[in-house]
Scaffold this motif. Structure first.
Motif, PDB file in Angstrom:
ATOM      1  N   TRP A   1     -18.513   8.942   7.162  1.00 46.41           N
ATOM      2  CA  TRP A   1     -17.950   9.851   8.164  1.00 46.41           C
ATOM      3  C   TRP A   1     -16.939  10.751   7.463  1.00 46.41           C
ATOM      4  N   GLN A   2     -16.911  12.023   7.848  1.00 38.23           N
ATOM      5  CA  GLN A   2     -16.034  13.039   7.250  1.00 38.23           C
ATOM      6  C   GLN A   2     -16.337  13.239   5.758  1.00 38.23           C
TER       7      GLN A   2
ATOM      8  N   TYR B   1      -4.055  17.005  -2.572  1.00 38.93           N
ATOM      9  CA  TYR B   1      -4.133  17.451  -1.190  1.00 38.93           C
ATOM     10  C   TYR B   1      -4.427  16.249  -0.303  1.00 38.93           C
ATOM     11  N   PHE B   2      -3.995  16.341   0.945  1.00 36.45           N
ATOM     12  CA  PHE B   2      -4.390  15.307   1.898  1.00 36.45           C
ATOM     13  C   PHE B   2      -5.911  15.380   2.100  1.00 36.45           C
ATOM     14  N   GLY B   3      -6.546  14.224   2.157  1.00 34.92           N
ATOM     15  CA  GLY B   3      -7.984  14.186   2.399  1.00 34.92           C
ATOM     16  C   GLY B   3      -8.815  14.669   1.227  1.00 34.92           C
ATOM     17  N   TYR B   4      -8.312  14.477  -0.005  1.00 35.52           N
ATOM     18  CA  TYR B   4      -9.031  15.017  -1.161  1.00 35.52           C
ATOM     19  C   TYR B   4      -8.874  14.133  -2.392  1.00 35.52           C
TER      20      TYR B   4
ATOM     21  N   SER C   1       0.849  -1.195   0.000  1.00 32.09           N
ATOM     22  CA  SER C   1       0.000   0.000   0.000  1.00 32.09           C
ATOM     23  C   SER C   1       0.884   1.244   0.000  1.00 32.09           C
ATOM     24  N   GLN C   2       0.241   2.410   0.036  1.00 32.75           N
ATOM     25  CA  GLN C   2       0.933   3.641   0.391  1.00 32.75           C
ATOM     26  C   GLN C   2       1.023   3.669   1.922  1.00 32.75           C
ATOM     27  N   PRO C   3       1.910   4.469   2.501  1.00 34.65           N
ATOM     28  CA  PRO C   3       2.075   4.440   3.962  1.00 34.65           C
ATOM     29  C   PRO C   3       1.000   5.171   4.761  1.00 34.65           C
ATOM     30  N   LEU C   4       0.081   5.891   4.087  1.00 32.48           N
ATOM     31  CA  LEU C   4      -0.880   6.737   4.781  1.00 32.48           C
ATOM     32  C   LEU C   4      -2.234   6.637   4.082  1.00 32.48           C
ATOM     33  N   CYS C   5      -3.300   6.997   4.804  1.00 28.62           N
ATOM     34  CA  CYS C   5      -4.668   6.740   4.351  1.00 28.62           C
ATOM     35  C   CYS C   5      -5.025   7.365   3.005  1.00 28.62           C
ATOM     36  N   THR C   6      -5.014   8.695   2.889  1.00 29.93           N
ATOM     37  CA  THR C   6      -5.454   9.294   1.631  1.00 29.93           C
ATOM     38  C   THR C   6      -4.604   8.875   0.440  1.00 29.93           C
ATOM     39  N   PRO C   7      -3.273   8.868   0.540  1.00 30.80           N
ATOM     40  CA  PRO C   7      -2.494   8.385  -0.594  1.00 30.80           C
ATOM     41  C   PRO C   7      -2.901   6.982  -1.045  1.00 30.80           C
ATOM     42  N   SER C   8      -3.181   6.099  -0.079  1.00 28.62           N
ATOM     43  CA  SER C   8      -3.601   4.741  -0.431  1.00 28.62           C
ATOM     44  C   SER C   8      -4.961   4.740  -1.111  1.00 28.62           C
ATOM     45  N   ARG C   9      -5.905   5.492  -0.572  1.00 29.30           N
ATOM     46  CA  ARG C   9      -7.274   5.491  -1.101  1.00 29.30           C
ATOM     47  C   ARG C   9      -7.329   6.066  -2.506  1.00 29.30           C
ATOM     48  N   VAL C  10      -6.594   7.158  -2.730  1.00 24.67           N
ATOM     49  CA  VAL C  10      -6.567   7.777  -4.050  1.00 24.67           C
ATOM     50  C   VAL C  10      -5.953   6.813  -5.067  1.00 24.67           C
ATOM     51  N   LYS C  11      -4.883   6.155  -4.687  1.00 25.53           N
ATOM     52  CA  LYS C  11      -4.222   5.211  -5.586  1.00 25.53           C
ATOM     53  C   LYS C  11      -5.122   4.016  -5.869  1.00 25.53           C
TER      54      LYS C  11
ATOM     55  N   TRP D   1     -14.828   8.476   4.557  1.00 23.94           N
ATOM     56  CA  TRP D   1     -14.701   9.157   3.273  1.00 23.94           C
ATOM     57  C   TRP D   1     -13.429  10.010   3.272  1.00 23.94           C
ATOM     58  N   GLN D   2     -13.465  11.168   3.928  1.00 25.61           N
ATOM     59  CA  GLN D   2     -12.289  12.036   4.054  1.00 25.61           C
ATOM     60  C   GLN D   2     -11.658  12.345   2.688  1.00 25.61           C
ATOM     61  N   LEU D   3     -12.515  12.659   1.698  1.00 27.05           N
ATOM     62  CA  LEU D   3     -12.022  12.945   0.353  1.00 27.05           C
ATOM     63  C   LEU D   3     -12.585  14.241  -0.223  1.00 27.05           C
ATOM     64  N   ASN D   4     -13.260  15.047   0.618  1.00 24.87           N
ATOM     65  CA  ASN D   4     -13.792  16.326   0.140  1.00 24.87           C
ATOM     66  C   ASN D   4     -12.835  17.492   0.351  1.00 24.87           C
ATOM     67  N   GLY D   5     -11.693  17.224   0.992  1.00 25.44           N
ATOM     68  CA  GLY D   5     -10.720  18.290   1.215  1.00 25.44           C
ATOM     69  C   GLY D   5     -11.124  19.256   2.302  1.00 25.44           C
ATOM     70  N   LEU D   6     -11.620  18.720   3.418  1.00 27.02           N
ATOM     71  CA  LEU D   6     -12.148  19.575   4.480  1.00 27.02           C
ATOM     72  C   LEU D   6     -11.094  20.497   5.088  1.00 27.02           C
ATOM     73  N   ALA D   7      -9.835  20.123   4.994  1.00 25.31           N
ATOM     74  CA  ALA D   7      -8.776  20.950   5.578  1.00 25.31           C
ATOM     75  C   ALA D   7      -8.386  22.115   4.667  1.00 25.31           C
ATOM     76  N   TYR D   8      -9.011  22.180   3.478  1.00 24.03           N
ATOM     77  CA  TYR D   8      -8.610  23.206   2.501  1.00 24.03           C
ATOM     78  C   TYR D   8      -9.832  23.988   2.016  1.00 24.03           C
ATOM     79  N   LYS D   9     -10.657  24.405   2.970  1.00 23.01           N
ATOM     80  CA  LYS D   9     -11.912  25.079   2.629  1.00 23.01           C
ATOM     81  C   LYS D   9     -11.694  26.385   1.868  1.00 23.01           C
ATOM     82  N   ASN D  10     -10.549  27.020   2.076  1.00 24.22           N
ATOM     83  CA  ASN D  10     -10.279  28.284   1.393  1.00 24.22           C
ATOM     84  C   ASN D  10      -9.748  28.083  -0.016  1.00 24.22           C
ATOM     85  N   GLN D  11      -9.365  26.842  -0.350  1.00 31.63           N
ATOM     86  CA  GLN D  11      -8.762  26.575  -1.658  1.00 31.63           C
ATOM     87  C   GLN D  11      -9.628  25.709  -2.563  1.00 31.63           C
TER      88      GLN D  11
END
Length: 444
Positions: free
Chosen positions: A157-158, A98-101, A75-85, A126-136
């Motif tokens: 969730w998320q 972006y992380f979480g997107y 896998s990738q070592p972290l959640c979003t990179p793995s999910r996107v791949k 989920w965590q794929l809407n980019g919640l940490a980047y609301k301004n971008q």
């Protein structure tokens, strides 16, 4: 035309139409259902079938004994990179922004299965809407995004609510098909998600379905489950303690058992391809005893403890008895495998392992590429790296080359002057694969 001839022609047309309808129904019913279950932060050392001595996973161990257990799923070592791949079949340098997107213009395995006539569902994290980047990002609050990314139904969730708005376990904050659920302290997130999956199977078992279940278990916080003795004390339901990790692993196994039971109830188990894996290694605070000694979780890091995850495939219609496969599997391969199953030509960086599952002629991967740029905090970003590996050797972008059989912890890189002729050839092939990726982009 005589009345007799007219009636004969009419009967013939009716029979012909009925024949085509029967053929269409037969073709649809022969399509296997597909369920992809991905635990969150669960390395291979957490399962009994992989040698765990600390956790009880009887359901997953039985699936492994009746299917194929893979020992080299990377896998990738972290959640979003793995999910996107996994969802798109593309290396992270192609579409990980972006992380979480995940951008809604991406083509996912959900789209692939929909095109093939499957009803699709996603439940869990989920965590794929980019919640940490609301301004971008403009689509961070779009409740339709799971639908746009290939899923007819969702319970997540998320999605448009961040972790600070509500957690995933006791009294979870869950958005389901456009609505925020009204839940309480006695509701448990994993139960809400699993019941949604069971209801989906109940309502769709007569036609081919695709379920993607990215679980919230066993990610921290490490808290009691409804099966824990301490669950009755509401005051500690979010008291983070690694002692509860074993309960969370057991609950993961229990949920998988419920899904298997529902499939049996509708005589769908044999015709269902069940895939179980993890998105990355276990949290670094968890140390697990195994038949091969203690293993500390390596989440976030590119070492094997962070990137080698369990992969169990169960499909009675195609897989007879239990077997172990040492073939390399990349997270980009899931997309390619589903496209192969669906009979759809779709671009990806993956390699279909469907022929392996069906016992057909299979050309195995010789190497796996991991391009890892987490884009998530200084502590995690310090592990940014790129490597290419075979089953036994691993080459990093900085030139460090390891024999994983002799040095699984990657403590002593192989010196160039000590390489054998075989190792030199492996090094050259891995270097060629590393060079295909572009130079690093600035982290966002």
């Amino acid at each position: 035309m005589s009345l007799h001839l007219y009636i004969s022609c009419l009967l013939f047309l009716m029979l012909l139409l009925n024949y085509h309808q029967i053929c269409a129904q037969t073709s649809t019913s022969e399509k296997p259902n597909v369920i992809l279950i991905m635990a969150d932060d669960m390395g291979a050392e957490c399962l009994g079938s992989y040698g765990s001595l600390d956790y009880k996973t009887p359901v997953l161990d039985q699936l492994a004994s009746q299917g194929i257990r893979f020992t080299n799923c990377i896998s990738q070592p972290l959640c979003t990179p793995s999910r996107v791949k996994m969802m798109t079949g593309l290396y992270n340098y192609r579409n990980y922004e972006y992380f979480g997107y995940l951008g809604k213009e991406q083509k996912t395995f959900g789209h692939i299965m929909q095109e093939a006539g499957y009803t699709s569902c996603i439940a869990g994290k989920w965590q794929l809407n980019g919640l940490a980047y609301k301004n971008q990002l403009k689509d961070w609050k779009d409740k339709r995004k799971p639908n746009q990314l290939g899923f007819d139904y969702y319970s997540l969730w998320q999605l448009t609510k961040s972790r600070s708005d509500g957690e995933r376990y006791a009294n979870p904050l869950i958005e389901q098909d456009g609505k925020v659920l009204n839940l309480s302290e006695n509701d448990y997130g994993p139960d809400i998600f699993s019941e949604y999956v069971l209801d989906f199977i109940e309502n769709n078992h007569q036609n081919p379905f695709f379920i993607y279940y990215p679980m919230v278990l066993v990610h921290d916080p490490f808290v009691p489950t409804p099966d824990s003795d301490q669950w009755s004390d509401q005051s500690i339901r979010y008291k983070n303690d690694t002692a509860y990790f074993k309960d969370m692993v057991s609950y993961t196994d229990k949920i998988v058992g419920k899904i298997v039971g529902k499939l049996k109830e509708h005589n769908q188990l044999d015709n269902t391809l069940i895939i179980f894996t993890g998105d990355n290694g276990t949290h670094t605070s968890i140390v697990s005893r195994t038949n091969n000694g203690e293993i500390r979780g390596g989440k976030g890091n590119t070492i094997d403890a962070g990137t080698k995850v369990p992969l169990i495939v169960h499909w009675p219609d195609q897989i007879e008895g239990g077997s172990i496969s040492e073939e390399l599997i990349s997270f980009s391969d899931f997309f390619a495998t589903f496209a192969d199953l669906a009979g759809i030509d779709a671009e990806s960086d993956g390699h279909s392992f469907l022929p392996l599952l069906k016992g057909e002629s299979f050309t195995a991967r010789q190497s796996v590429l991991v391009h890892y740029d987490p884009k998530w905090g200084a502590n995690v970003n310090r592990y940014r790296n790129r490597f290419s590996r075979t089953r036994g050797y691993k080459l990093y972008i900085d030139g460090k080359f390891y024999n994983l059989d002799k040095d699984p912890m990657e403590l002593e890189p192989i010196a160039a002057e000590t390489m054998s002729t075989t190792e030199m050839k492996i090094h050259q092939k891995l270097q060629k694969e590393l060079d295909q990726a572009p130079l690093w982009q600035n982290s966002k």
